[in-house]
Design a protein around this motif. Structure first.
Motif, PDB file in Angstrom:
ATOM      1  N   LYS A  38      23.466  -4.100  14.942  1.00 51.80           N
ATOM      2  CA  LYS A  38      22.265  -4.214  14.064  1.00 51.80           C
ATOM      3  C   LYS A  38      22.876  -4.841  12.675  1.00 51.80           C
ATOM      4  CE  LYS A  38      19.259  -1.985  15.940  1.00 51.80           C
ATOM      5  NZ  LYS A  38      18.072  -2.885  17.098  1.00 51.80           N
ATOM      6  N   GLN A 113       8.237  14.519  14.567  1.00 45.90           N
ATOM      7  CA  GLN A 113       7.488  14.516  15.846  1.00 45.90           C
ATOM      8  C   GLN A 113       6.530  12.969  16.069  1.00 45.90           C
ATOM      9  OE1 GLN A 113       5.745  17.889  17.499  1.00 45.90           O
ATOM     10  NE2 GLN A 113       7.802  18.906  16.474  1.00 45.90           N
ATOM     11  N   PHE A 203      10.236  10.715  26.198  1.00 48.37           N
ATOM     12  CA  PHE A 203      10.994  12.002  25.793  1.00 48.37           C
ATOM     13  C   PHE A 203      12.032  12.098  25.703  1.00 48.37           C
ATOM     14  CE2 PHE A 203      11.623  16.089  24.353  1.00 48.37           C
ATOM     15  CZ  PHE A 203      10.678  16.362  22.829  1.00 48.37           C
ATOM     16  N   HIS A 204      13.246  11.370  25.151  1.00 52.20           N
ATOM     17  CA  HIS A 204      14.750  11.179  25.558  1.00 52.20           C
ATOM     18  C   HIS A 204      15.112  11.461  23.807  1.00 52.20           C
ATOM     19  CE1 HIS A 204      15.020   7.236  23.477  1.00 52.20           C
ATOM     20  NE2 HIS A 204      13.271   7.304  23.905  1.00 52.20           N
ATOM     21  N   GLY A 208      18.177   5.507  19.181  1.00 56.57           N
ATOM     22  CA  GLY A 208      17.614   3.804  18.582  1.00 56.57           C
ATOM     23  C   GLY A 208      17.194   2.540  19.625  1.00 56.57           C
ATOM     24  N   MET A 209      16.617   3.740  21.571  1.00 54.49           N
ATOM     25  CA  MET A 209      15.772   3.527  22.088  1.00 54.49           C
ATOM     26  C   MET A 209      13.981   3.409  22.784  1.00 54.49           C
ATOM     27  SD  MET A 209      18.977   3.202  25.708  1.00 54.49           S
ATOM     28  CE  MET A 209      17.631   2.671  26.492  1.00 54.49           C
TER      29      MET A 209
ATOM     30  N   PRO B   8       5.262  16.955  19.632  1.00 52.33           N
ATOM     31  CA  PRO B   8       5.285  15.738  19.847  1.00 52.33           C
ATOM     32  C   PRO B   8       4.408  14.239  20.328  1.00 52.33           C
ATOM     33  CG  PRO B   8       7.160  16.604  20.778  1.00 52.33           C
ATOM     34  CD  PRO B   8       5.739  16.998  21.190  1.00 52.33           C
ATOM     35  N   VAL B  10       4.545  11.429  21.529  1.00 50.60           N
ATOM     36  CA  VAL B  10       4.087  10.945  23.184  1.00 50.60           C
ATOM     37  C   VAL B  10       3.932  12.300  23.878  1.00 50.60           C
ATOM     38  CG1 VAL B  10       6.378   9.272  22.403  1.00 50.60           C
ATOM     39  CG2 VAL B  10       6.717  11.640  22.711  1.00 50.60           C
ATOM     40  N   PHE B  56      19.701  17.352  25.277  1.00 48.24           N
ATOM     41  CA  PHE B  56      18.894  16.409  24.454  1.00 48.24           C
ATOM     42  C   PHE B  56      17.578  17.350  22.863  1.00 48.24           C
ATOM     43  CE2 PHE B  56      15.501  14.286  26.167  1.00 48.24           C
ATOM     44  CZ  PHE B  56      15.273  14.308  27.327  1.00 48.24           C
ATOM     45  N   VAL B  57      17.034  18.232  23.933  1.00 51.83           N
ATOM     46  CA  VAL B  57      16.043  19.220  22.962  1.00 51.83           C
ATOM     47  C   VAL B  57      15.899  19.995  22.286  1.00 51.83           C
ATOM     48  CG1 VAL B  57      13.727  19.745  23.187  1.00 51.83           C
ATOM     49  CG2 VAL B  57      14.509  17.940  25.419  1.00 51.83           C
ATOM     50  N   VAL B  85      11.535  19.223  19.433  1.00 51.49           N
ATOM     51  CA  VAL B  85      11.545  17.831  18.380  1.00 51.49           C
ATOM     52  C   VAL B  85      12.106  16.936  19.322  1.00 51.49           C
ATOM     53  CG1 VAL B  85      12.770  17.226  16.322  1.00 51.49           C
ATOM     54  CG2 VAL B  85      11.691  19.055  16.363  1.00 51.49           C
ATOM     55  N   PRO B  86      12.575  15.233  19.685  1.00 46.08           N
ATOM     56  CA  PRO B  86      12.684  14.643  20.295  1.00 46.08           C
ATOM     57  C   PRO B  86      13.323  14.495  19.648  1.00 46.08           C
ATOM     58  CG  PRO B  86      10.472  13.430  19.479  1.00 46.08           C
ATOM     59  CD  PRO B  86      10.978  15.665  18.852  1.00 46.08           C
ATOM     60  N   SER B  87      14.195  13.232  20.071  1.00 47.47           N
ATOM     61  CA  SER B  87      15.700  12.623  19.388  1.00 47.47           C
ATOM     62  C   SER B  87      14.911  11.100  19.320  1.00 47.47           C
ATOM     63  CB  SER B  87      16.951  12.173  20.929  1.00 47.47           C
ATOM     64  OG  SER B  87      17.644  12.675  20.416  1.00 47.47           O
ATOM     65  N   ILE B  88      15.098  10.971  18.240  1.00 47.46           N
ATOM     66  CA  ILE B  88      14.057   9.671  18.234  1.00 47.46           C
ATOM     67  C   ILE B  88      14.431   8.584  19.075  1.00 47.46           C
ATOM     68  CG2 ILE B  88      14.211  10.681  15.701  1.00 47.46           C
ATOM     69  CD1 ILE B  88      16.386   7.567  15.914  1.00 47.46           C
ATOM     70  N   ALA B  89      13.240   7.341  18.596  1.00 44.98           N
ATOM     71  CA  ALA B  89      13.245   5.747  19.750  1.00 44.98           C
ATOM     72  C   ALA B  89      13.964   5.208  18.302  1.00 44.98           C
ATOM     73  CB  ALA B  89      12.732   6.069  20.381  1.00 44.98           C
ATOM     74  N   GLY B  90      14.339   3.607  18.304  1.00 48.91           N
ATOM     75  CA  GLY B  90      13.865   2.451  18.460  1.00 48.91           C
ATOM     76  C   GLY B  90      14.454   2.143  17.270  1.00 48.91           C
ATOM     77  N   GLY B  91      16.029   0.960  17.286  1.00 44.00           N
ATOM     78  CA  GLY B  91      15.864   0.076  16.313  1.00 44.00           C
ATOM     79  C   GLY B  91      16.346   0.871  15.257  1.00 44.00           C
TER      80      GLY B  91
END
Lengths: 299, 91
Positions: A38, A113, A203-204, A208-209, B8, B10, B56-57, B85-91
């Motif tokens: 990044k 959430q 849900f993963h 970062g993805m 959540p 999603v 991971f949950v 609670v999900p792990s987070i996503a995106g950048g």
């Protein structure tokens, strides 16, 4: 800023059983000063903000991030004397929280959430309520994000493989790496196949993805650009990470694990057609920020 | 004992867009079982085929991570809020 980019390329050999003619290389992006890929996009977005006059010392830099972009901004903001405000989902790893705090970033935590989309909406809301107060690079919608990779990551890969790359595999969060490096590589050789990697479920645990089908698709990400998209489970990424740690001596991060799992599938598929391949992927960060995760203790 | 699961964003496609679902159960394990029975689309996202939580949950009862409270045996009281609670996503 001069230290950003020009990262080493590592060949992954011991962690995988590849057929003859199949080679997999990865860019070690943790070699950037902020510890992740990044740095490239953040540096370019900040420099372009300065150059265009949109970023001045009175402004507060504001953006949404799941961590690594925030860390990159925080390093640059500290070094260049800017205030920084980040909207971050509260469930990022504790290590990322500590790093952001240590660098002096102001962090607004949004609901776990709502994931990273909750952070994006909060950043937009804050910017729209006081646009004059902020410089809002908006990594998800800023063309300088992918351009950073068009001008650095892509050319580095081309040079480091001496133009022999056949497949480019990249995980997508904002899509910056895939779009920028992918466009550059296809420009050099239109036959290079570009493969996007997404989590297999919305849900993963792949920090970062993004699973695009269930997320706000970043403006800079063209869903039709990649030749194909592969879907990796969190568990498969964990498995790759443990394998790389225990056979290559490399501690890589979650998205790196997903990238390698996908690259390995690509290699196995090509091998069935008895064709050679030079597959290049990007390891966005190392495991420093994930060492407290439970998956290390699984078999 | 009725507790409330917070769903959540999603995963709300699997609960008919409901943000929360009220579920009976004396332990987190029982409550989760009832939850995925009522909304089977949630199951593969949260649990393995063997019925364990995916690694991971994270599940919290009010503010407490169940892994510190006996895992799936963690007790649930009436009125508790359970979050996945999900792990987070995106950048």
């Amino acid at each position: 800023m001069d230290l950003v980019g020009n990262t080493p390329m590592i060949e992954i050999t011991r962690a995988l059983t590849l057929a003859r003619g199949q080679r997999i290389f990865a860019k070690a992006e943790w070699a950037n000063p902020g510890g992740s890929v990044k740095d490239r996009a953040a540096a370019r977005m900040i420099l372009e903000g300065e150059r265009s006059g949109r970023l001045t010392k009175e402004k507060i830099i504001l953006d949404a991030t799941s961590g690594n972009t925030g860390i990159a901004y925080a390093c640059i903001a500290a070094a260049r004397g800017y205030r920084l405000r980040l909207c971050v989902p509260e469930n990022i790893s504790p290590e990322r929280k500590s790093i952001l705090a240590a660098l002096g970033a102001e962090v607004i935590y949004t609901s776990g959430q709502d994931g990273s989309d909750g952070a994006i909406l909060e950043a937009r809301r804050r910017f729209e309520s006081a646009p004059a107060k902020y410089f809002y690079p908006d990594q998800y919608g800023n063309d300088d994000n992918w351009r950073a990779h068009f001008h650095s990551t892509g050319p580095e890969i081309w040079k480091q493989t001496r133009g022999r790359i056949t497949h480019f595999v990249a995980t997508v969060g904002t899509g910056g790496t895939l779009m920028g490096a992918g466009r550059f590589l296809k420009k050099q050789n239109p036959a290079v196949r570009v493969i996007a990697v997404e989590p297999d479920s919305p849900f993963h645990g792949l920090e970062g993805m993004k699973h695009m089908a269930a997320a706000i698709v970043p403006k800079i990400y063209d869903l039709k650009f990649a030749d194909e998209t592969m879907y990796v489970s969190t568990e498969a990424a964990h498995e790759s990470i443990r394998k790389v740690a225990r056979t290559e001596g490399l501690l890589v991060g979650l998205s790196s694990g997903a990238a390698l799992a996908a690259a390995e599938s690509v290699a196995n598929r090509i091998a069935r057609d008895r064709k050679p391949a030079v597959i290049v992927t990007v390891f966005p960060d190392n495991a420093d920020k994930y060492l407290t995760e439970r998956f290390w203790k699984e078999s | 004992m009725a507790a409330t699961f917070l769903i959540p964003t999603v995963l709300r496609t699997h609960t008919g867009n409901r943000e929360s679902v009220t579920i009976e159960g004396k332990t987190v394990g029982e409550a989760l079982e009832s939850l995925v029975k009522a909304h089977p689309g949630l199951k593969p996202h949260i649990m393995t085929e063997a019925g364990k939580l995916r690694s991971f949950v994270n599940v919290f009862v009010n503010e407490d991570d169940i892994r510190q409270k006996g895992n799936l045996k963690a007790p649930v009281k009436s009125g508790d809020e359970i979050s996945i609670v999900p792990s987070i996503a995106g950048g």
